[in-house]
Scaffold this motif. Structure first.
Motif, PDB file in Angstrom:
ATOM      1  N   THR A  70       0.827  -1.222   0.000  1.00  0.00           N
ATOM      2  CA  THR A  70       0.000   0.000   0.000  1.00  0.00           C
ATOM      3  C   THR A  70       0.857   1.267   0.000  1.00  0.00           C
ATOM      4  O   THR A  70       0.399   2.328   0.401  1.00  0.00           O
ATOM      5  N   GLN A  73      -0.683   4.301  -1.783  1.00  0.00           N
ATOM      6  CA  GLN A  73      -1.806   4.846  -1.020  1.00  0.00           C
ATOM      7  C   GLN A  73      -1.300   5.566   0.226  1.00  0.00           C
ATOM      8  O   GLN A  73      -1.774   6.655   0.557  1.00  0.00           O
ATOM      9  N   ASP A  74      -0.344   4.987   0.904  1.00  0.00           N
ATOM     10  CA  ASP A  74       0.153   5.558   2.152  1.00  0.00           C
ATOM     11  C   ASP A  74       0.925   6.853   1.929  1.00  0.00           C
ATOM     12  O   ASP A  74       0.905   7.740   2.786  1.00  0.00           O
ATOM     13  N   VAL A  76       0.973   8.943  -1.226  1.00  0.00           N
ATOM     14  CA  VAL A  76       0.353  10.018  -2.018  1.00  0.00           C
ATOM     15  C   VAL A  76      -1.167   9.883  -2.149  1.00  0.00           C
ATOM     16  O   VAL A  76      -1.784  10.568  -2.954  1.00  0.00           O
ATOM     17  N   ASN A  77      -1.782   8.983  -1.349  1.00  0.00           N
ATOM     18  CA  ASN A  77      -3.239   8.872  -1.271  1.00  0.00           C
ATOM     19  C   ASN A  77      -3.881   8.561  -2.616  1.00  0.00           C
ATOM     20  O   ASN A  77      -4.866   9.185  -3.016  1.00  0.00           O
ATOM     21  N   VAL A  78      -3.297   7.609  -3.334  1.00  0.00           N
ATOM     22  CA  VAL A  78      -3.879   7.148  -4.601  1.00  0.00           C
ATOM     23  C   VAL A  78      -4.148   5.645  -4.483  1.00  0.00           C
ATOM     24  O   VAL A  78      -3.790   5.007  -3.492  1.00  0.00           O
ATOM     25  N   ASN A  79      -4.790   5.074  -5.495  1.00  0.00           N
ATOM     26  CA  ASN A  79      -5.057   3.649  -5.536  1.00  0.00           C
ATOM     27  C   ASN A  79      -3.747   2.882  -5.303  1.00  0.00           C
ATOM     28  O   ASN A  79      -2.710   3.237  -5.869  1.00  0.00           O
ATOM     29  N   PRO A  80      -3.768   1.843  -4.455  1.00  0.00           N
ATOM     30  CA  PRO A  80      -2.525   1.108  -4.175  1.00  0.00           C
ATOM     31  C   PRO A  80      -1.823   0.564  -5.414  1.00  0.00           C
ATOM     32  O   PRO A  80      -0.610   0.375  -5.405  1.00  0.00           O
TER      33      PRO A  80
END
Length: 199
Positions: A70, A73-74, A76-80
């Motif tokens: 992840t 996601q962790d 840059v807050n995008v889909n893993p």
């Protein structure tokens, strides 16, 4: 610009940049380093910014991805499963930098937000002569909106603006206020160092 006016401007800029930030601020805050935008083709976008706008390419790097975890996601807050194919940094004159991203993501939206949408945005470039800059964009077949529009009232009086579009539809702006803006008469914070003070 004369050498003496350049030196005075540089001294004033150093004085402003060395002032401490307010008590409630991020420790060590210096300023705006860059604005990042996601583009459909990073090489074409870099070429537009360098060949048409006149920015300088500083560096490119990537790709970045995480096939199983992840990390994306962790961080840059995008889909893993999102992939950043490449990041390209360009420097435009004396302002902050522009960071161009090319992503692939399972849930990627491909519609650009309007200025009126939450998250809508544009990048503004300061120019010395907005009429010459507008004519240049038209010569380069860059789509522009109405303008240049001179602002004649209120705190922003003295500026002229013109919105335009990148080839992929990103909204941008030209802005110029070579004699300053009305708000500068009593301002403690200046938005840009112009060569002539507001009279």
């Amino acid at each position: 610009m004369t050498r003496s006016s350049f030196l005075l401007g540089a001294i004033a800029a150093l004085a402003i940049s060395s002032q401490p930030a307010s008590a409630d601020s991020i420790p060590g805050l210096r300023g705006h380093d860059h604005t990042g935008i996601t583009v459909p083709d990073v090489k074409a976008a870099t070429a537009f910014f360098t060949d048409v706008i006149g920015c300088s390419h500083a560096m490119s790097f990537g790709p970045f991805s995480d096939d199983k975890g992840t990390f994306m996601q962790d961080v840059v807050n995008v889909n893993p499963r999102a992939v950043i194919d490449e990041i390209s940094m360009v420097r435009c004159g004396y302002g902050s930098n522009i960071e161009l991203f090319q992503y692939e993501a399972p849930d990627q939206a491909k519609t650009l937000p309007k200025n009126s949408d939450i998250g809508g945005h544009h990048i503004a470039l300061y120019v010395d002569d907005i009429d010459k800059a507008a004519a240049y964009l038209k010569e380069k077949d860059v789509k522009t909106l109405q303008g240049p529009i001179p602002i004649k009232e209120g705190p922003a009086a003295g500026q002229s603006i013109l919105y335009f579009f990148t080839p992929w539809g990103q909204q941008m702006e030209l802005i110029s206020y070579p004699r300053g803006m009305a708000y500068e008469k009593d301002a403690k914070t200046l938005l840009w160092m112009t060569t002539e003070p507001m009279k």
